[in-house]
Design an enzyme around this catalytic site. Structure first.
Site, mmCIF file in Angstrom:
data_model
loop_
_atom_site.group_PDB
_atom_site.id
_atom_site.type_symbol
_atom_site.label_atom_id
_atom_site.label_comp_id
_atom_site.label_asym_id
_atom_site.label_seq_id
_atom_site.Cartn_x
_atom_site.Cartn_y
_atom_site.Cartn_z
ATOM 1 N N GLY A 168 0.842 -1.199 0.000
ATOM 2 C CA GLY A 168 0.000 0.000 0.000
ATOM 3 C C GLY A 168 0.873 1.243 0.000
ATOM 4 N N ARG A 183 19.391 10.486 -4.114
ATOM 5 C CA ARG A 183 20.376 11.556 -3.924
ATOM 6 C C ARG A 183 21.562 11.087 -3.082
ATOM 7 N NH1 ARG A 183 17.311 17.026 -4.423
ATOM 8 N NH2 ARG A 183 16.616 16.717 -6.580
ATOM 9 N N ARG A 187 1.048 -5.310 -5.471
ATOM 10 C CA ARG A 187 1.232 -6.523 -4.670
ATOM 11 C C ARG A 187 1.482 -7.643 -5.672
ATOM 12 N NH1 ARG A 187 -0.772 -4.730 0.446
ATOM 13 N NH2 ARG A 187 -2.165 -2.983 0.102
ATOM 14 N N ASP A 203 5.116 -4.417 6.381
ATOM 15 C CA ASP A 203 5.344 -5.782 6.824
ATOM 16 C C ASP A 203 5.526 -6.810 5.713
ATOM 17 O OD1 ASP A 203 5.260 -5.617 9.531
ATOM 18 O OD2 ASP A 203 3.741 -7.197 9.705
ATOM 19 N N GLY A 204 4.524 -6.872 4.844
ATOM 20 C CA GLY A 204 4.532 -7.869 3.764
ATOM 21 C C GLY A 204 5.727 -7.686 2.852
ATOM 22 N N THR A 221 4.197 3.170 5.542
ATOM 23 C CA THR A 221 2.800 2.767 5.725
ATOM 24 C C THR A 221 2.150 3.783 6.648
ATOM 25 O OG1 THR A 221 1.333 1.211 6.851
ATOM 26 C CG2 THR A 221 3.628 1.134 7.469
ATOM 27 N N ILE A 222 0.870 4.066 6.412
ATOM 28 C CA ILE A 222 0.228 5.067 7.275
ATOM 29 C C ILE A 222 -0.171 4.488 8.626
ATOM 30 C CG2 ILE A 222 -0.672 6.396 5.312
ATOM 31 C CD1 ILE A 222 -3.454 5.208 5.938
ATOM 32 N N ASP A 223 -0.107 3.145 8.769
ATOM 33 C CA ASP A 223 -0.674 2.514 9.975
ATOM 34 C C ASP A 223 0.194 2.600 11.219
ATOM 35 O OD1 ASP A 223 -2.974 1.795 8.645
ATOM 36 O OD2 ASP A 223 -2.208 -0.166 8.033
ATOM 37 N N ASP A 258 2.344 0.576 12.261
ATOM 38 C CA ASP A 258 2.218 -0.716 12.937
ATOM 39 C C ASP A 258 3.484 -1.558 12.819
ATOM 40 O OD1 ASP A 258 2.095 -1.086 10.245
ATOM 41 O OD2 ASP A 258 0.459 -2.536 10.285
ATOM 42 N N ARG A 289 -17.159 17.919 12.226
ATOM 43 C CA ARG A 289 -17.553 18.568 13.490
ATOM 44 C C ARG A 289 -18.383 19.823 13.210
ATOM 45 N NH1 ARG A 289 -17.250 16.937 18.791
ATOM 46 N NH2 ARG A 289 -15.051 16.423 18.674
ATOM 47 N N ARG A 296 -6.442 -1.846 10.369
ATOM 48 C CA ARG A 296 -7.101 -3.136 10.468
ATOM 49 C C ARG A 296 -6.758 -3.839 11.772
ATOM 50 N NH1 ARG A 296 -9.537 -4.311 5.541
ATOM 51 N NH2 ARG A 296 -8.183 -3.131 4.173
ATOM 52 N N GLY A 330 -10.410 15.696 19.144
ATOM 53 C CA GLY A 330 -11.292 15.891 20.292
ATOM 54 C C GLY A 330 -12.499 14.965 20.270
ATOM 55 N N GLU A 383 -15.213 12.180 21.212
ATOM 56 C CA GLU A 383 -15.825 11.856 22.494
ATOM 57 C C GLU A 383 -15.556 10.408 22.891
ATOM 58 O OE1 GLU A 383 -17.142 14.117 20.458
ATOM 59 O OE2 GLU A 383 -16.873 15.699 21.956
#
Lengths: 328, 328, 328, 328
Positions: B15, B29, B76, B107-108, B130-132, B134, B159, B176, B190, B192
């Site tokens: 991803g 560079r 992939r 990871d993968g 990766t944005i996760d 993780d 909001r 995930r 913020g 709740e």
């Protein structure tokens, strides 16, 4: 100016849209300019029924020109649809010495205002605040321009990931009955196909178009779909349909949803809101009421509320044609 | 520096995430700086198998530091999971005289690199994109910070409309198996309540929390939900559940989706990417390979790929506690 | 927790920075969580002297987590530098039953707090709010991350026009004594050269570098200059100097100015602010006062105020090296 | 359509503006749609003289609709002002079989095109690309809307810090001869005063206005100043003047500069660019040349280049009035 009017109320009603606060600020400041008292009504017609009123002066609306949403809050009121509800509302207005009100909202809000005017002869004025741009009597509704920017910024982000993976994305945008957002944002975002309620492209032609796009060497495809599109399938069904018929395609769906209604208004919407608020109040002071304020050919214009409600805001067919050419 | 290495390849895999281009630029560079040749491999491991290679010099990566996605594209590859696929890949690398590669991915992608290294003794290096967030061995993965900003900006917009209508929104964000995005963006926006895979709040406590929030006078509620949340219901089911149990609540759902992966990287991610690219190439030149580059306590750090893959990136329990206090 | 403290005050002081409101909200909510009263002091130490106080509860800080500036306002107070001023301030605090205060600000604000503590034994706590990141005892000050994003977004725009015209731009960013903003934003924006107070590049080497950059085929150049740069010329003089020595170069100047201090805080700054506010209040409740809260290696840390003031926040030499490699 | 034209060239010239790439894409795609060859000319008229040409097809302009600047680059050419220069340009066009060109730029670029047409009878077409909106024959120039959003976003940030400190800011925006940016962005940003070239407010009235604003309880003031303002002092002198005459005021200056020319175009500008490109090419194919394409009252319109150059784009006096009322 007939300065006989001493007190005007203002409310926001129906779905909120960016620029409502800027319009509210303009109504309040124009009142202050003409030494007319101004009362804010909270939560739309429901607040009118419940007497949720507050005096507003020029300083009450400091620093809101750039805020999304509406500081007066909005609501849909079932009670205002009843004779009893409107009677209570009228009593509250009379009790507070309010002589006219400006409602910032869409179709439904204008209908409420018109009925109220018919029943009580109470002077009303409408400012078209909705992101859908679906109101007759104005080239642009408040919030439309901001929503378009929100949508193209989101699609620009989706395009990043789409073209990194050679994917097809169906992106659903707001617009139940009209395709203005889909068409404009689709052209703006360079969408490969745009599906709108006003036109039934047909599933066959959609497939053809996607295949042609792929053949032409495009590395990714974005199809913008208006909520109320008439192709007979929602975006999730469209995804399945395309996957079945173009098995080598990696198809994804993104429903942009309510973020389209929020955000700091664009300069265009702030300026439009400022102009509309001035026009609404000055019209009342000139004795012209029961109109909707609009911008037509870059000039402020008044349309009788009834016409604004019944009229139809049609899609720009020239832009449809531009859209076809752009996807060459 | 052991300047025996003459040619390094770089690819993006899995991803995509914002900052991949900045990392790619840094690898290219840094190679140029040390007079090492650099080869870009398109479409991840699939391009490695198909020999989709291109020489990159310092000018090839002009003006990409701020671009989302990856100019090398990503994919992939099923074929790379086969012995035959990896053999072809190895032959291509040898043929081009490539002596090591840097893979930017998750990871993968690291698992693929590790197996490849085990089979062929080929030197590899990983950069966590990766944005996760993780991945074990780094406090921050590339793209995490940008994704957080994308999410809080979207929730800020939601909001606006939520508080104009006193609504409750369930906002689904990516994640995930891990709740890093949900927890950080939830605190940042913020929210709740925040629902993450690492913690099963339970439906009962969710209801309680929402009721308490309403009683406390809050005019709107945002509940941020990680994709992989363990509460046993998806966001649409959550909406129904709450509507049944809190009938006076107007509940809406927003699934932010793939826009979280795109967009121009934040300064944080650009700087991180620049540092990681330098470290990856310099490590190879120093003879240290089969590591993942990371940032640990503000310093560049190397973690053996195997540990990075097997290790577990746990949620910040202190931040969970902060989150609870913030929703007072 | 030693819950003997019943009332805490909070103020923002000195130059404002994005995240101050989020930190304020965190202090207020943490007080509410522990059933401690919280008082907001307006306009920094000046408001403390004038008794400009207001009780704040959890709801007082709704919807401010994403707002730039500070709702408590800020000011620089000459009077607080006098014994008389501080005496008045102390009397006001006593009168209101305030037992400790948290000041969100920079170096100067901390010095005021420390002197006040020395004179009256009054418990104080500091939260580092400044975009400059120039405070010892924390890896990140509040607002630094947001300012970096503001700067790189502005430079991205300037780059558009610079590369359309093959121009050289000198972009001045904030940072009187330290180059953190210039160095990080310079790397993030892909600047061709970065001039910071910590390093005197020298005019000769600047020219060389620009010539090398042009020879290498770059179509535009951005030089990021910290306000307090030591090269001996301001950006306008630099422009003239380069024009004289590289006559074929079209050189422009842009001074980013105060917009760097404003804007909605990034997610990073909002989360940091939330964590710092909790830590500040909990430390007071644990009887640990006269510290500055900071984040060191991803963990909350306390530094005695005196050390925070006297310590030196040095430039990241590894990042300087990365910066050199990136401009290859 | 008279499909006798087989090859059209396109160039961008003068100061760049957001939307130029979108217009270029539209010209190229419209050519492809009508099976007309399209040639891109680099670096404006200078590239025309030097024969810096490149064939462009529909795919050449993928993924540029959202990019600021111009991929064709722009330049100001002294040589094109000479008969010899234009002769070389004409020879190059003939040699490449080019039968007409579309120039995207401002006043100066149109003047060059008109002279070229007069000398060689060569068919030309203009698209108004400039942020200043100072061109007769179109309600909106390309880039104006984007620049307005850039300016209001910057002023929103400045407002954060201004109102935190009760400061007065003079913000200089682009506009040497016209005040469109200043007036629109000033209204959009809620400026307390707007100084434009079309109107000499006078220093006395400026002071009065600022004093009135302060008395009315406003906590901060923003004065937007167009570059070419006629008040007789630049922003730095204005600062000094106000400080002398209102000693209790903390006055700051911000010159927004070239960032106003860059950035990803707004949806409005992208749609406008798409429409203009179609109109320009279709007009050529219909045999109508030597016009500027514009949008007048929401419809595409053609204005003879000569009129476009000589005509005057006057300030919207109604908006001036709105601006006065808004600062009540």
């Amino acid at each position: 100016m007939t300065l006989n009017v001493k007190k005007i109320a203002v409310l926001t009603s129906g779905g909120d849209s960016p620029g409502m606060n800027a319009a509210l600020r303009s109504v309040v400041r124009t009142c202050a300019y003409y030494h007319v008292q101004c009362v804010g009504i909270y939560r739309g017609y429901q607040g009118m029924i419940e007497g949720d009123f507050k005096e507003l002066n020029a300083r009450s609306v400091n620093n809101i020109v750039n805020k999304g949403g509406t500081i007066l809050k909005s609501a849909r009121s079932q009670e205002f649809r009843t004779t009893e509800g409107r009677e209570k509302a009228h009593e509250n207005l009379k009790e507070h010495g309010i002589e006219a009100f400006v409602v910032i909202g869409g179709d439904g809000s204008f209908t409420g205002a018109m009925i109220f005017n018919e029943e009580y002869g109470f002077p009303v004025m409408g400012i078209p605040g909705t992101i859908d741009n679906d109101i007759y009597g104005t080239n642009f509704t408040l919030g439309f321009d901001t929503a378009l920017n929100t949508v193209v910024e989101a699609i620009d982000k989706i395009r990043d990931t789409a073209s990194s993976h050679n994917r097809l994305f169906f992106v659903e945008v707001m617009g139940r009955d009209v395709g203005h957002i889909a068409l404009n944002a689709g052209v703006g975002a360079g969408a490969e196909e745009i599906l709108i309620p006003e036109e039934d492209l047909g599933l066959g032609r959609l497939l053809e178009s996607l295949k042609r796009s792929k053949l032409s060497g495009k590395s990714s495809s974005i199809v913008v779909v208006a909520e109320g599109d008439k192709i007979g399938k929602n975006v999730f069904e469209l995804k399945e349909y395309v996957e079945e018929n173009m098995p080598d395609y990696d198809v994804r769906v993104s429903v942009l949803g309510h973020m389209q209604r929020g955000g700091s208004p664009s300069c265009f919407d702030r300026v439009l809101a400022s102009r509309m608020g001035v026009k609404a109040v000055e019209s009342i002071l000139e004795g012209k009421t029961n109109y909707m304020v609009g911008v037509v050919n870059n000039k402020m214009a008044l349309t009788p509320l009834e016409k604004a409600i019944k009229g139809h805001s049609s899609i720009d067919t020239e832009l449809l044609r531009v859209s076809d050419i752009m996807t060459t």
